[in-house]
Design a protein around this motif. Sequence first.
Motif, PDB file in Angstrom:
ATOM      1  N   GLY A   1       7.590  -6.401  -5.574  1.00 46.43           N
ATOM      2  CA  GLY A   1       7.026  -7.587  -4.945  1.00 46.43           C
ATOM      3  C   GLY A   1       6.953  -7.520  -3.437  1.00 46.43           C
ATOM      4  N   HIS A   2       7.283  -6.369  -2.853  1.00 47.81           N
ATOM      5  CA  HIS A   2       7.195  -6.195  -1.406  1.00 47.81           C
ATOM      6  C   HIS A   2       5.933  -5.398  -1.044  1.00 47.81           C
ATOM      7  CE1 HIS A   2      11.337  -7.504  -1.656  1.00 47.81           C
ATOM      8  NE2 HIS A   2      11.406  -7.549  -0.349  1.00 47.81           N
ATOM      9  N   ALA A   3       5.535  -5.510   0.208  1.00 45.98           N
ATOM     10  CA  ALA A   3       4.360  -4.794   0.695  1.00 45.98           C
ATOM     11  C   ALA A   3       4.756  -3.434   1.251  1.00 45.98           C
ATOM     12  CB  ALA A   3       3.663  -5.611   1.780  1.00 45.98           C
ATOM     13  N   TYR A   4       3.994  -2.421   0.885  1.00 46.38           N
ATOM     14  CA  TYR A   4       4.122  -1.099   1.483  1.00 46.38           C
ATOM     15  C   TYR A   4       2.842  -0.844   2.272  1.00 46.38           C
ATOM     16  CZ  TYR A   4       3.814   4.020   1.768  1.00 46.38           C
ATOM     17  OH  TYR A   4       3.654   5.314   2.213  1.00 46.38           O
ATOM     18  N   VAL A   5       2.977  -0.712   3.584  1.00 46.80           N
ATOM     19  CA  VAL A   5       1.829  -0.505   4.465  1.00 46.80           C
ATOM     20  C   VAL A   5       1.955   0.866   5.117  1.00 46.80           C
ATOM     21  CG1 VAL A   5       0.529  -1.351   6.456  1.00 46.80           C
ATOM     22  CG2 VAL A   5       1.691  -2.981   4.935  1.00 46.80           C
ATOM     23  N   TYR A   6       0.912   1.665   5.015  1.00 47.62           N
ATOM     24  CA  TYR A   6       0.949   2.968   5.668  1.00 47.62           C
ATOM     25  C   TYR A   6      -0.255   3.146   6.588  1.00 47.62           C
ATOM     26  CZ  TYR A   6      -2.299   4.600   1.974  1.00 47.62           C
ATOM     27  OH  TYR A   6      -3.370   4.763   1.119  1.00 47.62           O
ATOM     28  N   PHE A   7      -0.103   4.079   7.517  1.00 47.57           N
ATOM     29  CA  PHE A   7      -1.116   4.394   8.517  1.00 47.57           C
ATOM     30  C   PHE A   7      -1.724   5.736   8.150  1.00 47.57           C
ATOM     31  CE2 PHE A   7      -2.146   5.586  13.096  1.00 47.57           C
ATOM     32  CZ  PHE A   7      -3.122   4.621  13.254  1.00 47.57           C
ATOM     33  N   THR A   8      -3.047   5.833   8.162  1.00 52.35           N
ATOM     34  CA  THR A   8      -3.680   7.058   7.701  1.00 52.35           C
ATOM     35  C   THR A   8      -4.814   7.481   8.624  1.00 52.35           C
ATOM     36  OG1 THR A   8      -4.734   8.103   5.772  1.00 52.35           O
ATOM     37  CG2 THR A   8      -5.292   5.801   6.189  1.00 52.35           C
ATOM     38  N   TYR A   9      -5.073   8.778   8.681  1.00 54.61           N
ATOM     39  CA  TYR A   9      -6.138   9.362   9.494  1.00 54.61           C
ATOM     40  C   TYR A   9      -6.055   8.962  10.967  1.00 54.61           C
ATOM     41  CZ  TYR A   9      -8.248  10.565   5.012  1.00 54.61           C
ATOM     42  OH  TYR A   9      -8.475  11.075   3.751  1.00 54.61           O
ATOM     43  N   GLY A  10      -4.874   8.549  11.397  1.00 57.08           N
ATOM     44  CA  GLY A  10      -4.668   8.216  12.796  1.00 57.08           C
ATOM     45  C   GLY A  10      -5.372   6.963  13.271  1.00 57.08           C
TER      46      GLY A  10
ATOM     47  N   GLY B   1     -13.139  -1.625   0.402  1.00 56.62           N
ATOM     48  CA  GLY B   1     -12.411  -0.391   0.704  1.00 56.62           C
ATOM     49  C   GLY B   1     -11.054  -0.742   1.274  1.00 56.62           C
ATOM     50  N   PRO B   2     -10.041   0.102   1.052  1.00 57.93           N
ATOM     51  CA  PRO B   2      -8.669  -0.258   1.446  1.00 57.93           C
ATOM     52  C   PRO B   2      -8.455  -0.428   2.936  1.00 57.93           C
ATOM     53  CG  PRO B   2      -8.790   2.034   0.720  1.00 57.93           C
ATOM     54  CD  PRO B   2     -10.099   1.398   0.367  1.00 57.93           C
ATOM     55  N   ALA B   3      -9.076   0.417   3.773  1.00 55.25           N
ATOM     56  CA  ALA B   3      -8.927   0.274   5.221  1.00 55.25           C
ATOM     57  C   ALA B   3      -9.644  -0.979   5.710  1.00 55.25           C
ATOM     58  CB  ALA B   3      -9.457   1.507   5.936  1.00 55.25           C
ATOM     59  N   ARG B   4     -10.802  -1.270   5.151  1.00 60.26           N
ATOM     60  CA  ARG B   4     -11.539  -2.469   5.523  1.00 60.26           C
ATOM     61  C   ARG B   4     -10.769  -3.724   5.108  1.00 60.26           C
ATOM     62  NH1 ARG B   4     -17.655  -0.694   3.566  1.00 60.26           N
ATOM     63  NH2 ARG B   4     -18.045   0.816   5.254  1.00 60.26           N
TER      64      ARG B   4
END
Length: 213
Positions: A76-85, A133-136
């Motif tokens: 139930g928690h959010a996992y946020v990651y940074f991708t492609y800089g 899209g996920p980044a959008r």
Amino acid sequence: MIESTDRTPLPRDFFDRPVLEVAPDLLGRTLVRLTDDGPIELRLTEVEAYAGEADPGSHAYRGRTARNAVMFGPPGHAYVYFTYGMWHCLNLVCGPEGFASGVLLRAGEVRVGQDLARKRRLSARYDKELAKGPARLATALDVDRTLDGTDACAGPDSPLSVLTGTPIPPDQVLTGPRTGVGGDGATHPWRFWIGGDPTVSPYRAHTPRRRGA
């Protein structure tokens, strides 16, 4: 219009299930993002499942790291990651605590706060493209790493929460390979989407990166 009967928050035990049960069951649910400028609400239309250490496509395939620690629970928690800089992506952790798994939120229909989403997605020509899209999606909802670990089951004051919305009948849910996943995880049919929905992103197969000379 979102009916009042659809606004019950999803409890933690909704997420405390196997990822392949949670992922398709998120379609049609309402994701609420409380920003400093006001709320944004999005109807989820496309997701992908990632099964942790059992899944070569998962960030947690090789075990726990500082980056992926949230994936190991609690659910139930959010996992946020940074991708492609340059881009962030938003996931919801599920399954029993200690076993990393999560659902990538790939696309949705912004139903409340379109004006706020448009300010962050200036390149979107139409509202159907705001979170296609996920980044959008993450950009439209003003999601970044500061939200990593946010409890989406903490109540109405949480910056992220998920409401019951209108679940999608199983016969309207399509499934296929995950977008951009290569290697042994490329053929897993763990991408789920609402058939015919215009906000769903196009499928793209994995393209290996070239190494510099």
